[in-house]
Write an enzyme that holds these catalytic residues in place. Sequence first.
Site, PDB file in Angstrom:
ATOM      1  CB  THR A 125      -0.975  -0.026   1.187  1.00  0.00           C
ATOM      2  OG1 THR A 125      -1.698  -1.270   1.154  1.00  0.00           O
ATOM      3  CG2 THR A 125      -2.001   1.096   1.089  1.00  0.00           C
ATOM      4  CG  HIS A 126      -0.088   4.480   1.875  1.00  0.00           C
ATOM      5  ND1 HIS A 126      -0.555   4.879   0.650  1.00  0.00           N
ATOM      6  CD2 HIS A 126      -1.167   4.462   2.707  1.00  0.00           C
ATOM      7  CE1 HIS A 126      -1.863   5.093   0.726  1.00  0.00           C
ATOM      8  NE2 HIS A 126      -2.251   4.834   1.957  1.00  0.00           N
ATOM      9  CB  CYS A 173      -7.451   9.349   3.885  1.00  0.00           C
ATOM     10  SG  CYS A 173      -6.301   9.704   2.529  1.00  0.00           S
ATOM     11  CE1 TYR A 207      -9.199  13.765  12.720  1.00  0.00           C
ATOM     12  CE2 TYR A 207      -7.205  12.439  12.900  1.00  0.00           C
ATOM     13  CZ  TYR A 207      -7.860  13.655  13.043  1.00  0.00           C
ATOM     14  OH  TYR A 207      -7.181  14.753  13.497  1.00  0.00           O
ATOM     15  CG  PHE A 223       0.614  41.544  10.428  1.00  0.00           C
ATOM     16  CD1 PHE A 223      -0.701  41.109  10.467  1.00  0.00           C
ATOM     17  CD2 PHE A 223       0.860  42.903  10.270  1.00  0.00           C
ATOM     18  CE1 PHE A 223      -1.758  42.002  10.359  1.00  0.00           C
ATOM     19  CE2 PHE A 223      -0.190  43.811  10.164  1.00  0.00           C
ATOM     20  CZ  PHE A 223      -1.503  43.363  10.208  1.00  0.00           C
TER      21      PHE A 223
END
Length: 444
Positions: free
Chosen positions: A9-10, A42, A157, A422
């Site tokens: 898989t991964h 996912c 999740y 900023f």
Amino acid sequence: MKVAVIGCTHAGTFSAQQILTQHPDAEVTVYEKNDTLSFLSCGIALWVGNNVSDPKKMFYSSPEALSKLGATMKMEHEVTDVNLDSKTVTAKDLKTGEVNTDSFDKIVITTGSKPVVPNLPGIHGSKVYQCKNWDDAKRIKEITEKVSSAVVIGAGYIGAEIAEQLSVINKQVTLIDGLDRVLANNFDQNITDRIETEYKNHGVKLALGEMVKGFKEDGDQITVETDKGSYTADIAVLAIGFLPRTELFKDQVEMLPNGAIITNEYMETSKKDVFAAGDASSVFYNPTGKADYIPLATNAVRQGILVGNNIEKPTVKYMGTQATSAVELYGYALAASGLNAAGAKKRNVEIESVSIEPDYRPDFMLTTTKVLCTLYWDPDTRRVLGGSFLSKHDISQAANVISLAIQNKMTIDELAMVDLFFQPNFDQPINYIGAVAAEAAAKK
């Protein structure tokens, strides 16, 4: 150098890629039970909710791609026996039934994980769906286009995302979990309370603090029975969690109590010339400085690359993980890295925390929105140990900043003074990450 990669898989995909990239002359044989590799599970919930342009794009590699690099691809081959002492692998061709054994100089264990499926009555019924691989994804996608209701078991999740996506395509959803909060292991109550409100606003019934006892099918529906009630729908989806798929290697290499294979910083196991990576292995968890089990694709990818870097000799050390992650639910971005209150308690780590909720940019802008920020640190050393964020604004990259702070052992005082830009379109004169760090540093 003959190398066997078991599982693809991964971690397996990246191991094979990296080995062949750095050692083009290596003889790499990849064994994979399925007919696909590199599936991004996912994305299952997103596909269910019609947020995927093309499901084929949920794969980032293929057997053909690895073959072009020089790998011998044994797809639809189930490894039935591995002897790590003799370095032999026995596999069955699932198409022909033929069984063969071969020997290798080095073995890479990337067998991944398996869904937790408790031994409960009716759990293997036809209306109970799992949420792990490509075949699971196709089954869930096909059935959810036909049904009007679902019970989702597990509010981590995966379960949280499946329940959310089903609700936004107008399915009646019940979400069950044994813990008393949604995402209880991932975020503290100041975040989960707000997400639970969103579930309720979208018609999801929350059955929290309930343990599933069994499943009963009756005609076109299934009833999920818990210790506190029963819930009937057209289908049930299991999203309870995962365990390492390492049964073949029991008593051959050192493991955590749950079966995750322990590796050193070079992805080497306790057995010479045997490597492990991804969901089959442990990780080094930087917030605690200990081995842990945290099955994430990001961990698997990095570990797979490291296998390739170190397959010939120890070269590149593993930097560890902070378990950095994020999810989007009902327009809210939730992101975290490192420990939270629940994670610290589970691991017997003492932490301090502080929360603030500023606007993410100046209120002279025509629009702005608030960011709920929580920072966690060691009360003795003042080292940053974790952080979490919630907002309608995309604050996901804030978790990556916290991840770097943890990995580099920064204190809250140092994080408060980090150079963060900023610009009124993007943030305040004091960025919300720096602001929550300053709040922490001021806390005595």
